[in-house]
Design a protein around this motif. Structure first.
Motif, PDB file in Angstrom:
ATOM      1  N   PHE A  52      59.640 -49.601  38.861  1.00 19.84           N
ATOM      2  CA  PHE A  52      58.689 -48.901  38.002  1.00 19.84           C
ATOM      3  C   PHE A  52      57.290 -49.347  38.405  1.00 19.84           C
ATOM      4  O   PHE A  52      57.112 -50.035  39.396  1.00 19.84           O
ATOM      5  N   GLY A  53      56.300 -48.937  37.671  1.00 19.97           N
ATOM      6  CA  GLY A  53      54.930 -49.281  38.028  1.00 19.97           C
ATOM      7  C   GLY A  53      54.409 -48.333  39.096  1.00 19.97           C
ATOM      8  O   GLY A  53      55.115 -47.461  39.595  1.00 19.97           O
ATOM      9  N   ILE A  57      55.466 -44.604  42.045  1.00 15.88           N
ATOM     10  CA  ILE A  57      54.945 -43.249  41.863  1.00 15.88           C
ATOM     11  C   ILE A  57      54.418 -42.762  43.209  1.00 15.88           C
ATOM     12  O   ILE A  57      53.426 -43.299  43.714  1.00 15.88           O
ATOM     13  N   PRO A  58      55.052 -41.743  43.800  1.00 17.09           N
ATOM     14  CA  PRO A  58      54.582 -41.276  45.110  1.00 17.09           C
ATOM     15  C   PRO A  58      53.135 -40.777  45.056  1.00 17.09           C
ATOM     16  O   PRO A  58      52.710 -40.184  44.072  1.00 17.09           O
ATOM     17  N   ARG A 134      57.085 -44.067  33.980  1.00 18.79           N
ATOM     18  CA  ARG A 134      57.328 -43.773  35.401  1.00 18.79           C
ATOM     19  C   ARG A 134      57.814 -42.341  35.589  1.00 18.79           C
ATOM     20  O   ARG A 134      57.299 -41.597  36.415  1.00 18.79           O
ATOM     21  N   ASP A 135      58.820 -41.955  34.811  1.00 18.93           N
ATOM     22  CA  ASP A 135      59.411 -40.629  34.974  1.00 18.93           C
ATOM     23  C   ASP A 135      58.428 -39.507  34.650  1.00 18.93           C
ATOM     24  O   ASP A 135      58.416 -38.470  35.316  1.00 18.93           O
ATOM     25  N   ARG A 136      57.586 -39.712  33.668  1.00 14.51           N
ATOM     26  CA  ARG A 136      56.600 -38.675  33.328  1.00 14.51           C
ATOM     27  C   ARG A 136      55.560 -38.527  34.434  1.00 14.51           C
ATOM     28  O   ARG A 136      55.148 -37.411  34.745  1.00 14.51           O
ATOM     29  N   LEU A 137      55.138 -39.618  35.033  1.00 12.52           N
ATOM     30  CA  LEU A 137      54.177 -39.513  36.131  1.00 12.52           C
ATOM     31  C   LEU A 137      54.823 -38.915  37.377  1.00 12.52           C
ATOM     32  O   LEU A 137      54.200 -38.118  38.080  1.00 12.52           O
ATOM     33  N   ARG A 138      56.064 -39.259  37.642  1.00 15.10           N
ATOM     34  CA  ARG A 138      56.759 -38.672  38.799  1.00 15.10           C
ATOM     35  C   ARG A 138      56.927 -37.159  38.628  1.00 15.10           C
ATOM     36  O   ARG A 138      56.853 -36.419  39.601  1.00 15.10           O
ATOM     37  N   GLN A 145      47.760 -38.168  39.146  1.00 14.01           N
ATOM     38  CA  GLN A 145      46.418 -38.226  39.718  1.00 14.01           C
ATOM     39  C   GLN A 145      45.391 -38.700  38.681  1.00 14.01           C
ATOM     40  O   GLN A 145      44.464 -39.442  39.003  1.00 14.01           O
ATOM     41  N   ALA A 146      45.564 -38.272  37.431  1.00 15.10           N
ATOM     42  CA  ALA A 146      44.661 -38.745  36.365  1.00 15.10           C
ATOM     43  C   ALA A 146      44.811 -40.251  36.175  1.00 15.10           C
ATOM     44  O   ALA A 146      43.817 -40.969  35.987  1.00 15.10           O
TER      45      ALA A 146
END
Length: 182
Positions: A52-53, A57-58, A134-138, A145-146
């Motif tokens: 995580f972290g 996040i790609p 993590r999952d929401r950003l992925r 990007q925000a």
């Protein structure tokens, strides 16, 4: 970890400092090696292990430190992990820094950090927060990007104070974790 050093994976941040690095495809490999070592060391104590972290996040800049969540049945089982984690090169930082979170670090003691392991109750508040964020950003590149833009600004402001940098991200993370309807 394997015989490769954290540096070969583009990892490492000096103690208490904030430095962001460009995304590195090798971070996934660095995580996979650690996951294997941790699973072997902890056996059945580890119900699940997740990367995580920001390094998970790609396409976003991140502090080049691999954050790993290890889920155990009960928080107190984290104490049973100390010796095994130390045997694979982790230093126990305690459970008083963040309540209900056993923190272990790897790197050059007192100088750099390449990995942080958080041993928490599987399915508990910390576990769910780590994975949900993590999952929401992925799933949402614009949101990722925000978050990256926020981190860049905060890294400039708090370059020599990692604790303040982490605290300043909390409002954003809380908002994303609390959001419904994704």
């Amino acid at each position: 970890m394997s015989s490769e050093s954290g540096e070969s994976f583009g990892l490492g941040v000096r103690h208490k400092l904030v430095t962001l690095a460009e995304p590195n495809a090798r971070w996934r490999e660095a995580y996979a090696l650690e996951e294997t070592a941790i699973r072997k060391a902890l056996g059945d104590l580890a119900l699940d292990i997740q990367h995580f972290g920001s390094t998970s996040i790609p396409a976003i800049k991140a502090k080049p430190i691999i954050d790993i969540a290890v889920g155990v049945r009960r928080f107190d089982e984290g104490f049973c992990c100390i010796k095994s984690m130390e045997e694979i090169g982790y230093e126990y930082a305690g459970n008083d820094i963040v309540p209900d979170d056993h923190i272990f670090g790897r790197g050059i003691k007192g100088e750099t950090r390449t990995h942080l392991v958080h041993i928490v109750e599987y399915g508990g508040a910390h576990w769910n927060r780590f994975i949900l964020f993590r999952d929401r950003l992925r799933a949402n590149p614009a949101l990722a990007q925000a978050y990256e833009a926020l981190k860049i600004g905060l890294a400039d402001e708090y370059a020599d104070n990692r604790a303040a940098y982490t605290e300043a991200k909390k409002v954003f993370i809380d908002k994303i974790v609390a959001a419904t309807g994704d």
